[in-house]
Design an enzyme around this catalytic site. Structure first.
Site, PDB file in Angstrom:
ATOM      1  N   ASN A  11      45.244  50.944  52.143  1.00 56.07           N
ATOM      2  CA  ASN A  11      43.994  51.433  51.260  1.00 56.07           C
ATOM      3  C   ASN A  11      44.004  52.932  51.341  1.00 56.07           C
ATOM      4  O   ASN A  11      43.253  53.442  52.549  1.00 56.07           O
ATOM      5  CB  ASN A  11      42.687  50.471  51.731  1.00 56.07           C
ATOM      6  CG  ASN A  11      41.581  50.761  50.871  1.00 56.07           C
ATOM      7  OD1 ASN A  11      41.727  51.383  49.851  1.00 56.07           O
ATOM      8  ND2 ASN A  11      40.691  49.945  50.940  1.00 56.07           N
ATOM      9  N   ARG A 107      46.842  48.801  48.401  1.00 59.25           N
ATOM     10  CA  ARG A 107      45.633  48.299  47.239  1.00 59.25           C
ATOM     11  C   ARG A 107      45.522  49.455  46.285  1.00 59.25           C
ATOM     12  O   ARG A 107      45.397  50.665  46.676  1.00 59.25           O
ATOM     13  CB  ARG A 107      44.321  48.343  48.183  1.00 59.25           C
ATOM     14  CG  ARG A 107      43.021  48.377  47.277  1.00 59.25           C
ATOM     15  CD  ARG A 107      41.924  48.443  47.911  1.00 59.25           C
ATOM     16  NE  ARG A 107      40.764  48.417  47.145  1.00 59.25           N
ATOM     17  CZ  ARG A 107      39.758  49.054  47.126  1.00 59.25           C
ATOM     18  NH1 ARG A 107      39.595  50.044  47.952  1.00 59.25           N
ATOM     19  NH2 ARG A 107      38.653  48.920  46.240  1.00 59.25           N
ATOM     20  N   HIS A 196      37.099  44.822  42.865  1.00 57.82           N
ATOM     21  CA  HIS A 196      36.845  43.746  43.805  1.00 57.82           C
ATOM     22  C   HIS A 196      37.640  42.474  43.764  1.00 57.82           C
ATOM     23  O   HIS A 196      37.411  41.317  44.181  1.00 57.82           O
ATOM     24  CB  HIS A 196      35.563  43.545  44.180  1.00 57.82           C
ATOM     25  CG  HIS A 196      34.615  44.555  44.687  1.00 57.82           C
ATOM     26  ND1 HIS A 196      33.415  44.725  44.295  1.00 57.82           N
ATOM     27  CD2 HIS A 196      34.887  45.422  45.555  1.00 57.82           C
ATOM     28  CE1 HIS A 196      32.902  45.799  45.054  1.00 57.82           C
ATOM     29  NE2 HIS A 196      33.687  46.135  45.629  1.00 57.82           N
ATOM     30  N   GLY A 226      28.624  44.337  49.085  1.00 54.29           N
ATOM     31  CA  GLY A 226      28.684  45.155  50.017  1.00 54.29           C
ATOM     32  C   GLY A 226      28.283  46.610  49.719  1.00 54.29           C
ATOM     33  O   GLY A 226      27.344  46.548  48.871  1.00 54.29           O
ATOM     34  N   ARG A 257      25.221  53.324  43.817  1.00 55.14           N
ATOM     35  CA  ARG A 257      25.640  53.250  42.411  1.00 55.14           C
ATOM     36  C   ARG A 257      24.421  52.885  41.659  1.00 55.14           C
ATOM     37  O   ARG A 257      23.591  51.709  42.104  1.00 55.14           O
ATOM     38  CB  ARG A 257      26.559  52.726  42.320  1.00 55.14           C
ATOM     39  CG  ARG A 257      27.887  53.241  42.887  1.00 55.14           C
ATOM     40  CD  ARG A 257      29.500  52.698  42.295  1.00 55.14           C
ATOM     41  NE  ARG A 257      30.495  53.019  43.008  1.00 55.14           N
ATOM     42  CZ  ARG A 257      31.236  52.218  43.708  1.00 55.14           C
ATOM     43  NH1 ARG A 257      30.906  50.970  43.872  1.00 55.14           N
ATOM     44  NH2 ARG A 257      32.341  52.681  44.406  1.00 55.14           N
ATOM     45  N   GLU A 403      40.121  40.838  52.200  1.00 54.01           N
ATOM     46  CA  GLU A 403      41.114  41.632  51.325  1.00 54.01           C
ATOM     47  C   GLU A 403      42.558  42.145  51.891  1.00 54.01           C
ATOM     48  O   GLU A 403      43.485  41.882  51.066  1.00 54.01           O
ATOM     49  CB  GLU A 403      40.276  42.893  50.646  1.00 54.01           C
ATOM     50  CG  GLU A 403      39.299  42.546  49.641  1.00 54.01           C
ATOM     51  CD  GLU A 403      38.355  43.465  49.590  1.00 54.01           C
ATOM     52  OE1 GLU A 403      37.557  43.622  50.274  1.00 54.01           O
ATOM     53  OE2 GLU A 403      38.196  44.000  48.507  1.00 54.01           O
TER      54      GLU A 403
END
Ligand code: ADP
Length: 417
Positions: A11, A107, A196, A226, A257, A403
């Site tokens: 990632n 990813r 996601h 999360g 955010r 993931e």
């Protein structure tokens, strides 16, 4: 393990590389459920290279027994970062030779309209990700750089791109279109893509297999809450709606955010503050949400501590946070018609009884969802299972997401390992 393959899951961020190396027994490909497959996938190590581009960058490798090696040194670019990780695997005796690694799964945040599944990281994939750079400059460039770094270090090893947007490609146009001039969609592909997706796919599949193995039609709402957060509606294994948009800024309120916000706030705030659109956009992404409203932190634990002290801004921030998640749950209930299960996952919803309770209190009257306080307190730190009462109209379960496991399984499937 009998006949096993080693697969590296990666990632990459603009200044970091997170990784996990799996040893996957060939029985994993034959196993039917994700839970069974996971039993044949053993994590050999995980780790992180961070502060790439700095003189005091760090390379950390953690082993399952809890031991870790940590180096602080200058790491100028992703090539050097990858080289260090691979050298570390040998030094730490995690592999005897790099030839043991048979696949690298990357990813990738944005696959645009091009990818509805993981794909071999070939020239076609590379070119599409490059084309999508304007949608997500920081991540896309890091994905390409990291892909190249592994290609250079392990030239014979196949790489796969696993897209965060792929699972959401089953949405219908009425879900993914924005009400903007149609040519902006045609010319600039401006639409909802979601994010996601790997997690929402894992959660809906795991829930179906564990709780509804014999039921043909199953509708699930998955809440990945999360530091980034999104909610999806999944009908018969297919995503029909998701809360994130063109980028991960949209949807529910998050750690830093905004989530959904009237677009008119942008020009208004530019005028009021004298800041540029880019500056406001940066604040929308990195200093809003729980952090912005509470003025405390983006970490739910810090805000929770202040909530218990009666801090009014913490109380407001947590009330808003719960209310926004509840709005999406109710909207998706409406879209799905009936809901067999609501799944809670990711950092906040895997670990925090109060954030879960507050969100579900908002839907109790409308949807008849009832949370069992004892079960809710118990299901933290990796525990999975139901947290709703037997008479709850919709069962609610906590399922820790994974993931990396999905990336490992997708990489093996696409490379035919
Ligand atoms: P991401 O993968 O998007 O970085 P995670 O899913 O790991 O985020 O979530 C991280 C967030 O989860 C932290 O910022 C914190 O707010 C929250 N979190 C983690 N552990 C707990 C806990 N025990 N109680 C409450 N919140 C927690």
């Amino acid at each position: 393990m009998s006949n096993s393959k080693k697969i590296m899951c990666v990632n990459a961020g603009s200044s970091s590389i997170k990784f996990k190396l799996y040893e996957m027994d060939e029985k994993a490909s034959l196993a039917k459920t994700i839970a069974e497959k996971s039993q044949y996938c053993k994590a050999l190590c995980s780790g992180l290279v961070e502060r790439i581009g700095h003189e005091d960058a760090r390379c950390i490798i953690k082993k399952p027994d809890g031991s870790k090696s940590e180096k602080v040194l200058p790491i100028h670019n992703h090539d050097e970062g990858v080289q260090l990780v691979l050298k570390g695997l040998i030094e730490e005796k995690i592999v005897a030779s790099l030839d043991e690694i048979q696949g690298v799964g990357n990813r990738v945040v944005q696959g645009g309209k091009y990818f509805s599944d993981a794909h071999v990281f070939d020239q076609y994939t590379y070119d599409r990700i490059e084309e999508l750079i304007p949608l997500d400059p920081l991540h896309a460039e890091a994905h390409l750089t990291c892909f190249n770094a592994f290609k250079k270090a392990l030239p014979m090893v196949g790489e796969v791109a696993v897209f965060d947007t792929a699972f959401h490609q089953t949405m219908e146009p009425k879900e993914y279109m924005y009400a903007i001039p149609y040519e902006w969609y045609e010319k600039y592909a401006c639409r909802r893509y979601g994010a996601h997706g790997t997690s929402h796919k894992y959660l809906s599949q795991f829930a179906k297999e564990k709780y509804f193995a014999d039921k043909e039609h199953v509708n699930i709402i998955t809440c990945h809450i999360g530091s980034g957060a999104s909610v999806s509606a999944v009908k018969d294994g297919k995503c029909i709606a998701t809360s994130m948009g063109l980028t991960p800024l949209a949807g529910v309120m998050m750690g830093t955010r905004t989530g959904d916000i009237d677009p008119s706030c942008m020009p208004y705030l530019c005028t009021c503050t004298g800041k540029s659109a880019d500056e406001i956009y940066d604040i929308y992404n990195h200093h809003s949400g729980l952090e912005g409203v509470s003025g405390i932190s983006n970490d739910t634990r810090d805000v929770e501590a202040e909530y218990y002290k009666g801090n009014e801004r913490a109380i407001l921030a947590m009330d808003m946070y719960a209310s926004r998640i509840a709005e999406y749950i109710m909207m998706y209930y409406g879209k799905l018609g009936h809901v067999d299960m609501i799944v809670c996952s990711a950092g906040v919803f895997e670990n925090s009884p109060i954030y879960r309770k507050m969100a579900f209190d908002n839907v109790e009257e409308a949807l008849g969802v009832k949370i069992d306080e004892k079960l809710n307190e118990e299901k933290v730190r990796g525990q999975w299972g139901l947290i709703s009462t037997p008479d709850s109209k919709i069962p609610v379960a906590v399922i820790p997401t994974d993931e990396e496991l999905m990336i490992c399984l997708d990489t093996a499937r696409i490379l035919g390992l």
